[in-house]
Design a protein around this motif. Structure first.
Motif, PDB file in Angstrom:
ATOM      1  N   UNK A  29     -38.527  -7.650 -36.008  1.00 32.81           N
ATOM      2  CA  UNK A  29     -37.505  -7.070 -35.135  1.00 32.81           C
ATOM      3  C   UNK A  29     -36.114  -7.260 -35.742  1.00 32.81           C
ATOM      4  N   UNK A  30     -35.880  -8.420 -36.342  1.00 31.97           N
ATOM      5  CA  UNK A  30     -34.564  -8.675 -36.951  1.00 31.97           C
ATOM      6  C   UNK A  30     -34.349  -7.809 -38.200  1.00 31.97           C
ATOM      7  N   UNK A  31     -35.416  -7.199 -38.707  1.00 36.89           N
ATOM      8  CA  UNK A  31     -35.284  -6.244 -39.824  1.00 36.89           C
ATOM      9  C   UNK A  31     -35.495  -4.800 -39.344  1.00 36.89           C
ATOM     10  N   UNK A  32     -35.099  -4.539 -38.097  1.00 35.64           N
ATOM     11  CA  UNK A  32     -35.101  -3.192 -37.515  1.00 35.64           C
ATOM     12  C   UNK A  32     -36.487  -2.553 -37.356  1.00 35.64           C
ATOM     13  N   UNK A  33     -37.524  -3.364 -37.286  1.00 39.04           N
ATOM     14  CA  UNK A  33     -38.847  -2.833 -36.953  1.00 39.04           C
ATOM     15  C   UNK A  33     -38.945  -2.678 -35.441  1.00 39.04           C
ATOM     16  N   UNK A  34     -39.781  -1.759 -34.999  1.00 37.61           N
ATOM     17  CA  UNK A  34     -40.155  -1.687 -33.594  1.00 37.61           C
ATOM     18  C   UNK A  34     -41.597  -2.149 -33.500  1.00 37.61           C
ATOM     19  N   UNK A  35     -41.874  -3.118 -32.625  1.00 38.61           N
ATOM     20  CA  UNK A  35     -43.235  -3.600 -32.431  1.00 38.61           C
ATOM     21  C   UNK A  35     -43.904  -2.697 -31.391  1.00 38.61           C
ATOM     22  N   UNK A  36     -44.914  -1.956 -31.798  1.00 32.46           N
ATOM     23  CA  UNK A  36     -45.591  -1.026 -30.891  1.00 32.46           C
ATOM     24  C   UNK A  36     -46.590  -1.730 -29.988  1.00 32.46           C
ATOM     25  N   UNK A  37     -47.271  -2.728 -30.546  1.00 29.63           N
ATOM     26  CA  UNK A  37     -48.361  -3.340 -29.788  1.00 29.63           C
ATOM     27  C   UNK A  37     -48.700  -4.701 -30.375  1.00 29.63           C
ATOM     28  N   UNK A  38     -49.113  -5.607 -29.482  1.00 26.48           N
ATOM     29  CA  UNK A  38     -49.584  -6.937 -29.909  1.00 26.48           C
ATOM     30  C   UNK A  38     -50.874  -7.244 -29.177  1.00 26.48           C
ATOM     31  N   UNK A  39     -51.867  -7.686 -29.923  1.00 20.29           N
ATOM     32  CA  UNK A  39     -53.155  -8.048 -29.310  1.00 20.29           C
ATOM     33  C   UNK A  39     -53.560  -9.431 -29.825  1.00 20.29           C
ATOM     34  N   UNK A  40     -54.187 -10.208 -28.957  1.00 21.65           N
ATOM     35  CA  UNK A  40     -54.761 -11.487 -29.370  1.00 21.65           C
ATOM     36  C   UNK A  40     -56.260 -11.457 -29.078  1.00 21.65           C
ATOM     37  N   UNK A  41     -57.075 -11.775 -30.082  1.00 23.48           N
ATOM     38  CA  UNK A  41     -58.531 -11.804 -29.884  1.00 23.48           C
ATOM     39  C   UNK A  41     -59.118 -13.098 -30.428  1.00 23.48           C
ATOM     40  N   UNK A  42     -60.318 -13.401 -29.962  1.00 24.13           N
ATOM     41  CA  UNK A  42     -61.075 -14.543 -30.483  1.00 24.13           C
ATOM     42  C   UNK A  42     -61.527 -14.227 -31.905  1.00 24.13           C
ATOM     43  N   UNK A  43     -61.875 -15.268 -32.652  1.00 24.94           N
ATOM     44  CA  UNK A  43     -62.331 -15.101 -34.033  1.00 24.94           C
ATOM     45  C   UNK A  43     -63.778 -14.602 -34.018  1.00 24.94           C
ATOM     46  N   UNK A  44     -63.940 -13.332 -33.730  1.00 21.98           N
ATOM     47  CA  UNK A  44     -65.256 -12.705 -33.647  1.00 21.98           C
ATOM     48  C   UNK A  44     -65.164 -11.373 -34.388  1.00 21.98           C
ATOM     49  N   UNK A  45     -66.076 -11.129 -35.306  1.00 22.35           N
ATOM     50  CA  UNK A  45     -65.985  -9.971 -36.186  1.00 22.35           C
ATOM     51  C   UNK A  45     -65.827  -8.654 -35.429  1.00 22.35           C
ATOM     52  N   UNK A  46     -66.655  -8.429 -34.432  1.00 22.90           N
ATOM     53  CA  UNK A  46     -66.619  -7.159 -33.697  1.00 22.90           C
ATOM     54  C   UNK A  46     -65.329  -7.044 -32.877  1.00 22.90           C
ATOM     55  N   UNK A  47     -64.918  -8.145 -32.232  1.00 24.16           N
ATOM     56  CA  UNK A  47     -63.667  -8.138 -31.460  1.00 24.16           C
ATOM     57  C   UNK A  47     -62.474  -7.829 -32.364  1.00 24.16           C
ATOM     58  N   UNK A  48     -62.483  -8.433 -33.556  1.00 20.36           N
ATOM     59  CA  UNK A  48     -61.389  -8.220 -34.514  1.00 20.36           C
ATOM     60  C   UNK A  48     -61.341  -6.748 -34.930  1.00 20.36           C
ATOM     61  N   UNK A  49     -62.498  -6.187 -35.271  1.00 18.16           N
ATOM     62  CA  UNK A  49     -62.520  -4.785 -35.693  1.00 18.16           C
ATOM     63  C   UNK A  49     -62.092  -3.858 -34.559  1.00 18.16           C
ATOM     64  N   UNK A  50     -62.566  -4.111 -33.359  1.00 15.03           N
ATOM     65  CA  UNK A  50     -62.214  -3.272 -32.211  1.00 15.03           C
ATOM     66  C   UNK A  50     -60.702  -3.308 -31.970  1.00 15.03           C
ATOM     67  N   UNK A  51     -60.114  -4.493 -32.026  1.00 20.55           N
ATOM     68  CA  UNK A  51     -58.672  -4.637 -31.805  1.00 20.55           C
ATOM     69  C   UNK A  51     -57.889  -3.975 -32.936  1.00 20.55           C
ATOM     70  N   UNK A  52     -58.360  -4.157 -34.165  1.00 24.83           N
ATOM     71  CA  UNK A  52     -57.679  -3.556 -35.318  1.00 24.83           C
ATOM     72  C   UNK A  52     -57.672  -2.032 -35.199  1.00 24.83           C
ATOM     73  N   UNK A  53     -58.804  -1.454 -34.825  1.00 31.11           N
ATOM     74  CA  UNK A  53     -58.904  -0.003 -34.698  1.00 31.11           C
ATOM     75  C   UNK A  53     -58.013   0.510 -33.564  1.00 31.11           C
TER      76      UNK A  53
END
Length: 165
Positions: A29-53
């Protein structure tokens, strides 16, 4: 204006206690980025991929993940994200480990920190979960170089498109 999305991977943090995610958001943000979205997930392969997508579909220029990049059995970020990247930028991980080596010693060698481009040509960084590591990556590697990398990748896309005709 550059846009970003942040994915925190942690079995112990909540968004309220996500110091690394906060740090990434603040630095960007201090370098003029706009944060569109933030997600927090457990360390689980499928959860990570779903959140990333999900973040990929939000259409940011850059996606930054933090957490789960070590070599422990429960660290599944890299096996989850690596198959979703079309092109890896080896220099990022190499140089990040080199800088980390100077900061934290040989423990840095266990980091699988990674950067590359996904299918939507979004610049993706997978960082460790430690706030210090995130700050180092942002200040020394990501913020100085992201514009050049995005510029290069958008030119490539145009060339590929141009040659297709």
């Amino acid at each position: 204006m550059t846009t970003a999305a942040i994915l925190t991977i942690s079995d112990s943090r909540q968004l309220a206690t996500d110091r690394s995610g906060d740090l990434i958001a603040d630095r960007l943000t201090s370098h003029q980025f706009t944060i569109l979205k933030r997600i927090l997930v457990k360390d689980d392969l499928v959860d990570i991929q779903a959140a990333f997508l999900q973040l990929e579909q939000a259409g940011p220029d850059i996606i930054i993940t933090n957490g789960g990049t070590g070599v422990a059995q429960r660290d599944t970020t890299i096996p989850a994200i690596r198959p979703l990247l079309v092109k890896v930028i080896p220099g990022f991980g190499e140089y990040f480990r080199q800088i980390s080596l100077a900061e934290i010693g040989t423990r840095a060698l266990a980091s699988q920190a990674l950067a590359g481009f996904n299918y939507r040509n979004q610049l993706t960084y997978c960082l460790p979960g430690s706030p210090n590591a995130c700050q180092t990556a942002l200040d020394r590697l990501i913020i100085p170089e992201y514009q050049h990398l995005l510029f290069e990748s958008s030119n490539q896309r145009k060339e590929v498109h141009h040659h297709a005709h």
